[in-house]
Design an enzyme around this catalytic site. Structure first.
Site, PDB file in Angstrom:
ATOM      1  N   ASP A 103       0.866  -1.173   0.000  1.00  0.00           N
ATOM      2  CA  ASP A 103       0.000   0.000   0.000  1.00  0.00           C
ATOM      3  C   ASP A 103       0.906   1.228   0.000  1.00  0.00           C
ATOM      4  O   ASP A 103       1.755   1.387   0.888  1.00  0.00           O
ATOM      5  CB  ASP A 103      -0.880  -0.018   1.260  1.00  0.00           C
ATOM      6  CG  ASP A 103      -2.246   0.592   1.016  1.00  0.00           C
ATOM      7  OD1 ASP A 103      -2.302   1.634   0.335  1.00  0.00           O
ATOM      8  OD2 ASP A 103      -3.244   0.039   1.506  1.00  0.00           O
ATOM      9  N   ASP A 204      -2.830   4.765  -2.484  1.00  0.00           N
ATOM     10  CA  ASP A 204      -3.854   5.427  -1.686  1.00  0.00           C
ATOM     11  C   ASP A 204      -4.183   6.819  -2.239  1.00  0.00           C
ATOM     12  O   ASP A 204      -3.256   7.608  -2.513  1.00  0.00           O
ATOM     13  CB  ASP A 204      -3.313   5.561  -0.248  1.00  0.00           C
ATOM     14  CG  ASP A 204      -4.382   5.928   0.760  1.00  0.00           C
ATOM     15  OD1 ASP A 204      -5.302   5.127   0.952  1.00  0.00           O
ATOM     16  OD2 ASP A 204      -4.281   7.022   1.355  1.00  0.00           O
ATOM     17  N   GLU A 246      -6.178   4.198  -6.178  1.00  0.00           N
ATOM     18  CA  GLU A 246      -7.482   4.440  -5.559  1.00  0.00           C
ATOM     19  C   GLU A 246      -7.975   5.800  -6.038  1.00  0.00           C
ATOM     20  O   GLU A 246      -7.392   6.830  -5.705  1.00  0.00           O
ATOM     21  CB  GLU A 246      -7.366   4.428  -4.030  1.00  0.00           C
ATOM     22  CG  GLU A 246      -8.719   4.497  -3.345  1.00  0.00           C
ATOM     23  CD  GLU A 246      -8.663   5.006  -1.905  1.00  0.00           C
ATOM     24  OE1 GLU A 246      -9.590   4.729  -1.142  1.00  0.00           O
ATOM     25  OE2 GLU A 246      -7.694   5.693  -1.544  1.00  0.00           O
ATOM     26  N   HIS A 320     -11.235  -2.285   3.168  1.00  0.00           N
ATOM     27  CA  HIS A 320     -11.189  -1.960   4.596  1.00  0.00           C
ATOM     28  C   HIS A 320     -11.952  -0.680   4.943  1.00  0.00           C
ATOM     29  O   HIS A 320     -12.024  -0.320   6.121  1.00  0.00           O
ATOM     30  CB  HIS A 320      -9.721  -1.825   5.020  1.00  0.00           C
ATOM     31  CG  HIS A 320      -9.051  -0.686   4.308  1.00  0.00           C
ATOM     32  ND1 HIS A 320      -8.807  -0.693   2.952  1.00  0.00           N
ATOM     33  CD2 HIS A 320      -8.610   0.513   4.756  1.00  0.00           C
ATOM     34  CE1 HIS A 320      -8.241   0.447   2.606  1.00  0.00           C
ATOM     35  NE2 HIS A 320      -8.108   1.195   3.684  1.00  0.00           N
ATOM     36  N   ASP A 321     -12.471   0.021   3.955  1.00  0.00           N
ATOM     37  CA  ASP A 321     -13.245   1.246   4.198  1.00  0.00           C
ATOM     38  C   ASP A 321     -14.748   1.021   4.021  1.00  0.00           C
ATOM     39  O   ASP A 321     -15.539   1.921   4.325  1.00  0.00           O
ATOM     40  CB  ASP A 321     -12.847   2.346   3.199  1.00  0.00           C
ATOM     41  CG  ASP A 321     -11.410   2.832   3.357  1.00  0.00           C
ATOM     42  OD1 ASP A 321     -10.876   2.772   4.484  1.00  0.00           O
ATOM     43  OD2 ASP A 321     -10.825   3.276   2.344  1.00  0.00           O
TER      44      ASP A 321
HETATM   45  O1  TEU Z   1      -9.302   6.206   1.605  1.00  0.00           O
HETATM   46  C1  TEU Z   1      -9.687   7.340   0.879  1.00  0.00           C
HETATM   47  C2  TEU Z   1     -10.859   8.006   1.348  1.00  0.00           C
HETATM   48  O2  TEU Z   1     -11.214   9.037   0.805  1.00  0.00           O
HETATM   49  C3  TEU Z   1     -11.599   7.418   2.485  1.00  0.00           C
HETATM   50  O3  TEU Z   1     -11.501   8.264   3.559  1.00  0.00           O
HETATM   51  C4  TEU Z   1     -12.975   7.205   2.104  1.00  0.00           C
HETATM   52  O4  TEU Z   1     -13.560   8.389   1.674  1.00  0.00           O
HETATM   53  C5  TEU Z   1     -13.761   6.705   3.235  1.00  0.00           C
HETATM   54  O5  TEU Z   1     -12.993   5.825   3.980  1.00  0.00           O
HETATM   55  C6  TEU Z   1     -14.945   5.975   2.741  1.00  0.00           C
HETATM   56  O6  TEU Z   1     -15.553   5.407   3.817  1.00  0.00           O
HETATM   57  C7  TEU Z   1      -7.949   5.927   1.753  1.00  0.00           C
HETATM   58  C8  TEU Z   1      -7.790   4.706   2.631  1.00  0.00           C
HETATM   59  O7  TEU Z   1      -8.351   3.597   1.972  1.00  0.00           O
HETATM   60  C9  TEU Z   1      -8.399   4.989   3.965  1.00  0.00           C
HETATM   61  O8  TEU Z   1      -8.369   3.865   4.805  1.00  0.00           O
HETATM   62  C10 TEU Z   1      -7.633   6.127   4.592  1.00  0.00           C
HETATM   63  O9  TEU Z   1      -8.251   6.524   5.782  1.00  0.00           O
HETATM   64  C11 TEU Z   1      -7.555   7.336   3.668  1.00  0.00           C
HETATM   65  O10 TEU Z   1      -7.241   6.995   2.323  1.00  0.00           O
HETATM   66  C12 TEU Z   1      -6.444   8.255   4.129  1.00  0.00           C
HETATM   67  O11 TEU Z   1      -5.210   7.655   3.901  1.00  0.00           O
END
Ligand code: TEU
Ligand code: CA
Length: 549
Positions: A103, A204, A246, A320-321
């Site tokens: 990542d 990311d 992403e 994971h989000d």
């Molecule tokens: O996620 C990008 C992001 O914009 C997220 O905050 C998203 O909008 C949200 O989680 C949706 O529920 C990436 C990573 O995948 C996330 O885990 C991180 O918190 C974020 O970037 C910051 O690095």
């Protein structure tokens, strides 16, 4: 139109498995998953059949955002182990023909990264320009840009009297990509990892690195693609690594800019158009509305057909989000097994590289919380505080968190029926879902009809049939709204995929004569397709043999 199998890459034929290290397997009883734990489970992943692991961040981090706030890119987080463990993971995975995708979090660092510590120490420090610093405006923030985690994206630094930009938490200051020294430092770090023999990078929020904060442009800034071409040339270009960006704001047109092979940027991007379909348009992820299957069909069809030879799709329901897909768009009660298999078949028969998020292959579900103290995730915590202040009821907020909160995906992996699902002998950092007695890996492995074996078979089919990798996509129009059916065509073969995306029976009828059932979530035979009543979440794939195409 059949795409020709020239210039192919390993990642086009691969299935990727995402590991969230904190929650995968604890090996030393401290309640936190670690690298040694992942190594212990590699044989399981080999058995599933995947070709690569996307490893969520394992770098040194104060964990304000669970490792997405990095304080040293070339050290391993102490809870997760050592660099020796990391090298061993790469080697042990290699032995099993599994590549490790790191990542890459380079939109921001942690505020505890030495670069930021230097940067904030004085305006004259050589690292000052590594981050985005601005003067305040009449004693206020430079402008009204907001952080994804709520509140202003600008934080006043008392020491030097200026504001720094943080599009995520205050502890995640944004790097200044306009500074060539920053870009070079990042490329050197990437090469450090490439030299270790990794299989690629998941990048990311990469669409943010071309930002122009003064014009309030964050995503898709004007220099974004110049930077990515430069990165490609300086690091992974010519190495056939998997690179996936992403990109929350990508349309097919934008996706082609990233992934057209001629442009030398990335292998593919994660697009999120389908992910927003159960949100109120123009509002946030917390403002819920029901999914319309017709919209899902429209979005997937668009992405399947519009990239053509100028791009490559990534296919995912989960990460994971995101909340667990079986709870979100399946049915995690009466039809958990049926709907999880349907969702798997629907996704894995599409064209692109499928990603499985840990636990998806056994149908893990969202977990229900009753109080905000059960939450660890910064996004949910900040939203809670914000909405309590705005007068929302606590019940309403908890419902939104139970439906969409990120901790739903982050509860520990459910391995077996023993204490804490075999994840840890200690106290897990985040409580295990109470349903682990019914839902766990050991149970699925012991049952030939489990969700696990549907995933295993889908992965195996992809390795055997070029049609799945290369065939073109055609939506079957004129079905019931709740039926998602499509063809894949390759050379003179056609397959038909039929999914009942509902908890009701549906009638499906097509004048086709299948010669073979490839996979199904029923025991039925599919030799004729006229006037069939499909069970809730029934799903099958049949070969139509030769077709006029
Ligand atoms: O996620 C990008 C992001 O914009 C997220 O905050 C998203 O909008 C949200 O989680 C949706 O529920 C990436 C990573 O995948 C996330 O885990 C991180 O918190 C974020 O970037 C910051 O690095
Ligand atoms: Ca541990």
């Amino acid at each position: 139109m059949t795409q020709h199998k020239t210039n192919t890459h390993w990642w086009q034929e691969a299935v990727v498995y995402q590991v969230y290290p904190r929650s995968f397997q604890d090996s030393n009883g401290d309640g936190i998953g670690d690298l040694a734990g992942i190594i212990q489970r590699l044989d399981y992943l080999k058995h599933l059949g995947i070709s690569a692991i996307w490893l969520s961040p394992v770098y040194r981090s104060p964990n304000d955002d669970n490792g997405y706030d990095i304080s040293d890119y070339e050290q391993i987080m102490s809870e997760f182990g050592t660099m020796a463990d990391m090298d061993q993971l790469i080697q042990e995975a290699q032995k099993r023909e599994i590549k490790i995708i790191m990542d890459l979090v380079v939109n921001h660092t942690s505020d505890e990264h030495p670069w930021f510590i230097e940067s904030r120490s004085s305006k004259a420090n050589p690292y000052r320009d590594y981050y985005v610093w601005r003067k305040g405006l009449n004693g206020e923030t430079p402008n009204d840009l907001e952080s994804t985690f709520l509140g202003s994206a600008w934080q006043l630094d008392e020491g030097t009297g200026e504001y720094y930009l943080h599009l995520f938490s205050k502890k995640q200051p944004d790097l200044n990509w306009e500074n060539p020294s920053v870009r070079n430092a990042i490329y050197n770090m990437m090469n450090f990892w490439i030299d270790k023999g990794i299989g690629g990078f998941r990048m990311d929020v990469i669409d943010l690195v071309g930002k122009i904060p003064d014009q309030k442009i964050t995503g898709n800034g004007p220099k974004l693609h110049d930077y990515l071409q430069e990165m490609n040339a300086e690091t992974f270009g010519g190495k056939d690594l998997l690179t996936v960006g992403e990109t929350w704001g990508a349309t097919p047109e934008i996706a082609k800019l990233y992934s057209d092979p001629k442009r030398n940027e990335l292998s593919m991007v994660f697009q999120f158009e389908h992910v927003g379909l159960d949100e109120e348009p123009g509002k946030s992820k917390w403002d819920l509305r029901p999914l319309q299957i017709s919209e899902l069909k429209k979005v997937f069809s668009k992405w399947q057909t519009e990239l053509g030879d100028q791009g490559w799709n990534s296919l995912f329901w989960n990460n994971h989000d995101l909340p667990r897909i079986v709870s979100r768009w399946g049915n995690d009660r009466t039809y958990r097994v049926q709907s999880a298999k349907m969702l798997a078949i629907l996704l894995h028969m599409l064209k692109g590289t499928p990603y499985i998020y840990q636990g998806e292959e056994i149908g893990m579900t969202n977990r229900v919380i009753h109080d905000i103290t059960e939450i660890e995730d910064i996004e949910s915590k900040n939203m809670y505080a914000d909405r309590v202040e705005k007068g929302y009821s606590k019940r309403e907020i908890l419902t939104a968190i139970n439906t969409k909160g990120r901790d739903n995906a982050r509860t520990p992996m459910q391995w077996d029926n023993t204490k804490d699902a075999g994840f840890t002998t200690g106290t897990p950092w985040l409580a295990v879902n109470e349903n682990y007695h019914e839902i766990n890996v050991a149970k699925d492995l012991a049952d030939k009809n489990s969700i696990f074996y549907t995933y295993q078979k889908l992965i195996e089919l992809r390795k055997k049939h070029p049609l799945i990798v290369w065939g073109s996509f055609e939506l079957v129009e004129d079905t019931a709204e709740e039926i998602f059916a499509y063809y894949r065509h390759y050379q003179n073969e056609s397959w038909l995929i039929v999914c009942n995306f509902s908890d009701q029976e549906q009638v499906f009828s097509l004048d086709e004569t299948p010669t073979e059932t490839i996979i199904a979530n029923t025991q039925k035979t599919y030799t004729r397709l006229s006037e069939r009543t499909l069970d809730p979440y029934e799903s099958f794939v049949v070969n139509l043999a030769s077709s006029v195409n």
